[in-house]
Motif scaffolding. Sequence first.
Motif, PDB file in Angstrom:
ATOM      1  N   GLU A 147      -7.895   5.221 -38.882  1.00  0.00           N
ATOM      2  CA  GLU A 147      -6.820   4.820 -39.796  1.00  0.00           C
ATOM      3  C   GLU A 147      -5.484   5.387 -39.332  1.00  0.00           C
ATOM      4  OE1 GLU A 147      -5.621   5.041 -44.568  1.00  0.00           O
ATOM      5  OE2 GLU A 147      -7.462   5.993 -43.843  1.00  0.00           O
ATOM      6  N   ASP A 148      -5.476   6.650 -38.901  1.00  0.00           N
ATOM      7  CA  ASP A 148      -4.248   7.240 -38.367  1.00  0.00           C
ATOM      8  C   ASP A 148      -3.772   6.464 -37.139  1.00  0.00           C
ATOM      9  OD1 ASP A 148      -4.266   9.221 -40.286  1.00  0.00           O
ATOM     10  OD2 ASP A 148      -5.098  10.767 -38.973  1.00  0.00           O
ATOM     11  N   ALA A 149      -4.710   6.082 -36.274  1.00  0.00           N
ATOM     12  CA  ALA A 149      -4.349   5.347 -35.059  1.00  0.00           C
ATOM     13  C   ALA A 149      -3.735   3.995 -35.400  1.00  0.00           C
ATOM     14  CB  ALA A 149      -5.577   5.176 -34.175  1.00  0.00           C
ATOM     15  N   GLY A 150      -4.231   3.375 -36.469  1.00  0.00           N
ATOM     16  CA  GLY A 150      -3.691   2.084 -36.885  1.00  0.00           C
ATOM     17  C   GLY A 150      -2.236   2.157 -37.287  1.00  0.00           C
ATOM     18  N   LYS A 151      -1.783   3.345 -37.665  1.00  0.00           N
ATOM     19  CA  LYS A 151      -0.393   3.532 -38.090  1.00  0.00           C
ATOM     20  C   LYS A 151       0.523   3.929 -36.942  1.00  0.00           C
ATOM     21  CE  LYS A 151      -2.067   5.228 -42.563  1.00  0.00           C
ATOM     22  NZ  LYS A 151      -2.194   6.434 -43.434  1.00  0.00           N
ATOM     23  N   SER A 152      -0.063   4.412 -35.847  1.00  0.00           N
ATOM     24  CA  SER A 152       0.788   4.977 -34.795  1.00  0.00           C
ATOM     25  C   SER A 152       0.639   4.320 -33.435  1.00  0.00           C
ATOM     26  CB  SER A 152       0.494   6.481 -34.637  1.00  0.00           C
ATOM     27  OG  SER A 152      -0.825   6.680 -34.161  1.00  0.00           O
ATOM     28  N   GLU A 153      -0.506   3.691 -33.172  1.00  0.00           N
ATOM     29  CA  GLU A 153      -0.700   3.069 -31.868  1.00  0.00           C
ATOM     30  C   GLU A 153       0.041   1.736 -31.803  1.00  0.00           C
ATOM     31  OE1 GLU A 153      -2.648   4.205 -29.009  1.00  0.00           O
ATOM     32  OE2 GLU A 153      -2.155   5.991 -30.181  1.00  0.00           O
ATOM     33  N   PRO A 154       0.797   1.476 -30.740  1.00  0.00           N
ATOM     34  CA  PRO A 154       1.570   0.228 -30.657  1.00  0.00           C
ATOM     35  C   PRO A 154       0.706  -1.014 -30.497  1.00  0.00           C
ATOM     36  CG  PRO A 154       1.752   1.467 -28.616  1.00  0.00           C
ATOM     37  CD  PRO A 154       1.058   2.362 -29.594  1.00  0.00           C
ATOM     38  N   ASN A 155      -0.451  -0.875 -29.849  1.00  0.00           N
ATOM     39  CA  ASN A 155      -1.342  -2.020 -29.618  1.00  0.00           C
ATOM     40  C   ASN A 155      -2.797  -1.598 -29.728  1.00  0.00           C
ATOM     41  OD1 ASN A 155       0.567  -4.197 -28.751  1.00  0.00           O
ATOM     42  ND2 ASN A 155       1.021  -2.711 -27.140  1.00  0.00           N
ATOM     43  N   ASP A 156      -3.578  -2.427 -30.393  1.00  0.00           N
ATOM     44  CA  ASP A 156      -5.037  -2.306 -30.401  1.00  0.00           C
ATOM     45  C   ASP A 156      -5.551  -0.882 -30.616  1.00  0.00           C
ATOM     46  OD1 ASP A 156      -5.263  -5.050 -29.887  1.00  0.00           O
ATOM     47  OD2 ASP A 156      -5.117  -4.733 -27.729  1.00  0.00           O
ATOM     48  N   PRO A 157      -5.379  -0.328 -31.799  1.00  0.00           N
ATOM     49  CA  PRO A 157      -5.934   1.001 -32.059  1.00  0.00           C
ATOM     50  C   PRO A 157      -7.449   1.044 -31.961  1.00  0.00           C
ATOM     51  CG  PRO A 157      -5.212  -0.029 -34.101  1.00  0.00           C
ATOM     52  CD  PRO A 157      -4.694  -0.887 -32.983  1.00  0.00           C
ATOM     53  N   ASN A 158      -8.088  -0.126 -32.005  1.00  0.00           N
ATOM     54  CA  ASN A 158      -9.548  -0.203 -31.885  1.00  0.00           C
ATOM     55  C   ASN A 158     -10.009  -0.422 -30.449  1.00  0.00           C
ATOM     56  OD1 ASN A 158      -8.424  -2.822 -31.993  1.00  0.00           O
ATOM     57  ND2 ASN A 158     -10.352  -3.711 -32.667  1.00  0.00           N
ATOM     58  N   ALA A 159      -9.094  -0.344 -29.471  1.00  0.00           N
ATOM     59  CA  ALA A 159      -9.471  -0.475 -28.067  1.00  0.00           C
ATOM     60  C   ALA A 159     -10.258   0.751 -27.634  1.00  0.00           C
ATOM     61  CB  ALA A 159      -8.233  -0.650 -27.192  1.00  0.00           C
ATOM     62  N   VAL A 160     -11.298   0.520 -26.825  1.00  0.00           N
ATOM     63  CA  VAL A 160     -12.163   1.625 -26.425  1.00  0.00           C
ATOM     64  C   VAL A 160     -12.713   1.346 -25.026  1.00  0.00           C
ATOM     65  CG1 VAL A 160     -14.147   0.545 -27.600  1.00  0.00           C
ATOM     66  CG2 VAL A 160     -14.197   2.995 -27.076  1.00  0.00           C
ATOM     67  N   ALA A 161     -12.815   2.394 -24.210  1.00  0.00           N
ATOM     68  CA  ALA A 161     -13.435   2.285 -22.893  1.00  0.00           C
ATOM     69  C   ALA A 161     -14.949   2.314 -23.068  1.00  0.00           C
ATOM     70  CB  ALA A 161     -12.979   3.428 -21.996  1.00  0.00           C
ATOM     71  N   LEU A 162     -15.610   1.298 -22.542  1.00  0.00           N
ATOM     72  CA  LEU A 162     -17.057   1.165 -22.650  1.00  0.00           C
ATOM     73  C   LEU A 162     -17.688   1.434 -21.283  1.00  0.00           C
ATOM     74  CD1 LEU A 162     -19.644   0.168 -24.204  1.00  0.00           C
ATOM     75  CD2 LEU A 162     -19.121  -2.084 -23.230  1.00  0.00           C
TER      76      LEU A 162
END
Length: 205
Positions: free
Chosen positions: A26-41
């Motif tokens: 939730e914090d990332a959704g407020k501060s990340e400019p793009n795709d806070p749900n991006a993740v290295a798999l």
Amino acid sequence: MTETALTSGDFTTSREPFALFAAWLEDAGKSEPNDPNAVALATVDSDGLPDVRMVLLKGFDEHGFVFYTNFESAKGQEILSTMKAAMCFHWKSLRRQVRVRGPVEIVSDSEADAYYATRPRGSRIGAWASKQSRPLESRFALEKAVAEYTARYAIGDIPRPAHWSGFRIVPQSIEFWHDRPFRLHDRLVFTRAADGNWEKTRLYP
């Protein structure tokens, strides 16, 4: 940037990982400019070599972390051969990182159908048109395939391809990392015990 983003706060007192992850996302959704749900798999190929790429987290709960892909792609084939994977979230604006490792399971057809139905129409067409990870002779060949499937499904619903579905990483460990001055970072790892409960350990940075 808020004070919460600059300091570790009391995250090391958390008793279980999923509520903490939800708060950090939730914090990332407020501060990340793009795709806070991006993740290295991360996966492993048939030669035992590690492989990594970015995907988008599409859901999580106490059962695990879900993403979707073409099962005939490189990552799809690598996961199907081992049924194991790892993830690493890095939110640079918050100076936070979360690592997830564990076995993988395939989501149910109903779960995959429900998510597929929410995708833009063009993305659903793309799931049919793209032979993901395989050699492409030209951009025109891809555009031709898109045009063919657009015509085929010009009216009505676009069904989900049988080769397109979701994976769920069922975490055996979840590690939270927060940047601190002089590289004396805070690290907290939750490990799933045999009884299903979580054991918490604080780690040296």
